[in-house]
Design an enzyme around this catalytic site. Structure first.
Site, PDB file in Angstrom:
ATOM      1  N   ALA A  67      44.258   3.850  22.672  1.00 43.45           N
ATOM      2  CA  ALA A  67      44.142   4.322  24.049  1.00 43.45           C
ATOM      3  C   ALA A  67      42.703   4.068  24.484  1.00 43.45           C
ATOM      4  CB  ALA A  67      44.478   5.806  24.104  1.00 43.45           C
ATOM      5  N   GLY A 112      46.661   4.512  19.707  1.00 48.29           N
ATOM      6  CA  GLY A 112      47.795   4.272  20.606  1.00 48.29           C
ATOM      7  C   GLY A 112      48.448   2.919  20.366  1.00 48.29           C
ATOM      8  N   GLU A 115      50.713   3.450  17.510  1.00 49.89           N
ATOM      9  CA  GLU A 115      51.822   4.273  18.023  1.00 49.89           C
ATOM     10  C   GLU A 115      52.783   3.438  18.872  1.00 49.89           C
ATOM     11  OE1 GLU A 115      48.828   7.053  19.470  1.00 49.89           O
ATOM     12  OE2 GLU A 115      49.941   8.665  18.485  1.00 49.89           O
ATOM     13  N   GLU A 135      42.007   8.666  15.374  1.00 48.21           N
ATOM     14  CA  GLU A 135      41.700   9.699  16.377  1.00 48.21           C
ATOM     15  C   GLU A 135      40.800  10.817  15.870  1.00 48.21           C
ATOM     16  OE1 GLU A 135      44.669   8.346  15.911  1.00 48.21           O
ATOM     17  OE2 GLU A 135      45.573   7.851  17.844  1.00 48.21           O
TER      18      GLU A 135
HETATM   19  N1  COA Z   1      39.048   1.998  24.222  1.00 47.61           N
HETATM   20  C1  COA Z   1      38.216   1.435  25.115  1.00 47.61           C
HETATM   21  N2  COA Z   1      37.548   0.294  24.869  1.00 47.61           N
HETATM   22  C2  COA Z   1      37.736  -0.277  23.665  1.00 47.61           C
HETATM   23  C3  COA Z   1      38.587   0.261  22.692  1.00 47.61           C
HETATM   24  C4  COA Z   1      39.281   1.461  23.018  1.00 47.61           C
HETATM   25  N3  COA Z   1      40.124   2.033  22.177  1.00 47.61           N
HETATM   26  N4  COA Z   1      38.556  -0.527  21.591  1.00 47.61           N
HETATM   27  C5  COA Z   1      37.712  -1.536  21.881  1.00 47.61           C
HETATM   28  N5  COA Z   1      37.213  -1.389  23.134  1.00 47.61           N
HETATM   29  C6  COA Z   1      36.271  -2.257  23.837  1.00 47.61           C
HETATM   30  C7  COA Z   1      34.859  -2.055  23.336  1.00 47.61           C
HETATM   31  O1  COA Z   1      34.270  -0.923  23.978  1.00 47.61           O
HETATM   32  C8  COA Z   1      34.208  -3.348  23.746  1.00 47.61           C
HETATM   33  O2  COA Z   1      33.958  -3.322  25.141  1.00 47.61           O
HETATM   34  P1  COA Z   1      32.533  -3.831  25.726  1.00 47.61           P
HETATM   35  O3  COA Z   1      32.497  -5.296  25.368  1.00 47.61           O
HETATM   36  O4  COA Z   1      32.631  -3.561  27.177  1.00 47.61           O
HETATM   37  O5  COA Z   1      31.500  -3.024  24.997  1.00 47.61           O
HETATM   38  C9  COA Z   1      35.345  -4.361  23.526  1.00 47.61           C
HETATM   39  O6  COA Z   1      36.541  -3.614  23.535  1.00 47.61           O
HETATM   40  C10 COA Z   1      35.259  -5.083  22.187  1.00 47.61           C
HETATM   41  O7  COA Z   1      35.200  -4.118  21.154  1.00 47.61           O
HETATM   42  P2  COA Z   1      34.025  -4.033  20.071  1.00 47.61           P
HETATM   43  O8  COA Z   1      33.928  -2.625  19.603  1.00 47.61           O
HETATM   44  O9  COA Z   1      32.778  -4.659  20.599  1.00 47.61           O
HETATM   45  O10 COA Z   1      34.637  -4.970  18.928  1.00 47.61           O
HETATM   46  P3  COA Z   1      34.289  -4.890  17.375  1.00 47.61           P
HETATM   47  O11 COA Z   1      34.889  -6.121  16.771  1.00 47.61           O
HETATM   48  O12 COA Z   1      32.848  -4.635  17.138  1.00 47.61           O
HETATM   49  O13 COA Z   1      35.099  -3.616  16.822  1.00 47.61           O
HETATM   50  C11 COA Z   1      36.984  -2.131  16.632  1.00 47.61           C
HETATM   51  C12 COA Z   1      36.503  -3.573  16.869  1.00 47.61           C
HETATM   52  C13 COA Z   1      38.500  -2.117  16.835  1.00 47.61           C
HETATM   53  C14 COA Z   1      36.661  -1.700  15.205  1.00 47.61           C
HETATM   54  C15 COA Z   1      36.291  -1.187  17.624  1.00 47.61           C
HETATM   55  O14 COA Z   1      36.411  -1.727  18.925  1.00 47.61           O
HETATM   56  C16 COA Z   1      36.846   0.205  17.657  1.00 47.61           C
HETATM   57  O15 COA Z   1      36.582   0.991  16.727  1.00 47.61           O
HETATM   58  N6  COA Z   1      37.627   0.544  18.709  1.00 47.61           N
HETATM   59  C17 COA Z   1      38.148   1.863  18.897  1.00 47.61           C
HETATM   60  C18 COA Z   1      39.314   2.117  17.971  1.00 47.61           C
HETATM   61  C19 COA Z   1      39.841   3.521  18.151  1.00 47.61           C
HETATM   62  O16 COA Z   1      39.214   4.501  17.812  1.00 47.61           O
HETATM   63  N7  COA Z   1      41.069   3.595  18.684  1.00 47.61           N
HETATM   64  C20 COA Z   1      41.750   4.847  18.854  1.00 47.61           C
HETATM   65  C21 COA Z   1      41.530   5.403  20.194  1.00 47.61           C
HETATM   66  S1  COA Z   1      42.376   6.966  20.332  1.00 47.61           S
END
Ligand code: COA
Length: 261
Positions: A67, A112, A115, A135
């Site tokens: 999400a 999400g 999910e 989460e």
């Molecule tokens: N919500 C909003 N934005 C998200 C996102 C999320 N769940 N997951 C990734 N993004 C965005 C990042 O903020 C980034 O945006 P920006 O370029 O404007 O800063 C872009 O997507 C690329 O992600 P980034 O984090 O730079 O890639 P990465 O390869 O370094 O890391 C992940 C990848 C998946 C490990 C990391 O993005 C992450 O931990 N995301 C969140 C995962 C999460 O907690 N999901 C559950 C949410 S309830």
């Protein structure tokens, strides 16, 4: 930013492909995306050409990385409850199509995203896919069905390990645990999901619909009632042209051609 739709839908033969199209944010689900996904899945369900729906994410880096954390960070508790219901509602939209929905998974499938993949009936993942419910690391709990569907798919112990640690598992582990049905070749999840769709498409469409209903609805019933439900659906299939064609073709030693009625 482009003005590309956040969810795409195209029909290829008898397969509708619905794609979350927000690759610059790793296909994160905000309210706009969830609303568009619901509309496009519903439209794929109504498309008479489409017998199977494949759900995927744009790009190879993520199916859906969760999400949208930026949007969630600003929600009030009441809005968060609505957001949870909106996300959970995608499961109802998927089931209401009456068609098999296959998730084709590349890359991060988190929160999400995991999910959403679990709302699908089947999952095909490339070997580099990663699954997790992170989460708790954000001080949240899974809110799009994860606390319920993960335990049903992989068992309580494994589900709790994933949910309580927030750690990711790789595709091979997800496959061994039953979270993934098929492991595809690298970057071939979509192609292999379509091949799996093909294996379903030559079967009786009414029977496929009833199987989905019997399994999904039955899982939320006591066994005795679920068996009664199965018997009722089994009986109804005997009134279908598909059943006459399928059994007739077997007895006449030819391939069936199901009318879907
Ligand atoms: N919500 C909003 N934005 C998200 C996102 C999320 N769940 N997951 C990734 N993004 C965005 C990042 O903020 C980034 O945006 P920006 O370029 O404007 O800063 C872009 O997507 C690329 O992600 P980034 O984090 O730079 O890639 P990465 O390869 O370094 O890391 C992940 C990848 C998946 C490990 C990391 O993005 C992450 O931990 N995301 C969140 C995962 C999460 O907690 N999901 C559950 C949410 S309830």
């Amino acid at each position: 930013m482009t003005d590309q739709p956040v969810v795409l839908r195209e029909t290829e033969g008898r397969i509708a492909v619905v794609t979350v199209n927000r690759p610059d944010k790793l296909n994160a689900l905000n309210r706009e995306v969830i609303g568009a996904l619901a509309r496009e899945i519903e439209a794929a369900g109504k498309d008479p050409e489409a017998g199977v729906i494949v759900l995927t994410g744009a790009g190879t880096k993520a199916f859906v990385a969760g999400a949208d954390i930026r949007e969630m960070a600003a929600l009030t508790p009441v809005e968060a409850r609505e957001f949870s219901r909106m996300g959970q509602g995608l499961g109802d939209v998927i089931d209401a199509t009456g068609k098999p929905v296959i998730a084709a998974i590349e890359g991060y499938t988190l929160g999400g995203g995991c999910e959403l993949a679990m709302m699908a009936h089947l999952r095909v993942a490339s070997p580099s896919a990663k699954f997790g419910q992170p989460e708790v690391g954000l001080g949240l709990i899974p809110g799009f069905g994860g606390t319920q569907r993960l335990a049903r798919l992989v068992g309580e112990g494994r589900a709790l390990e994933m949910i309580l640690t927030g750690k990711m598992i790789d595709a091979e582990t997800a496959h061994a645990w039953g979270l993934v049905n098929r492991l595809a070749r690298e970057r071939s999840a979509l192609e292999e999901a379509k091949a799996l769709a093909g294996e379903i498409l030559d079967k009786g469409p009414v029977a496929i619909r009833f199987c989905l209903e019997a399994v999904r609805t039955g899982l939320s019933m006591p066994l005795e009632e679920a068996l009664e439900f199965e018997a009722a659906l089994f009986g109804v299939t005997f009134a279908t042209e598909d059943m006459k064609e399928g059994t007739g073709a077997f007895l006449e030693k030819r391939r069936p051609s199901f009318p879907g009625r």
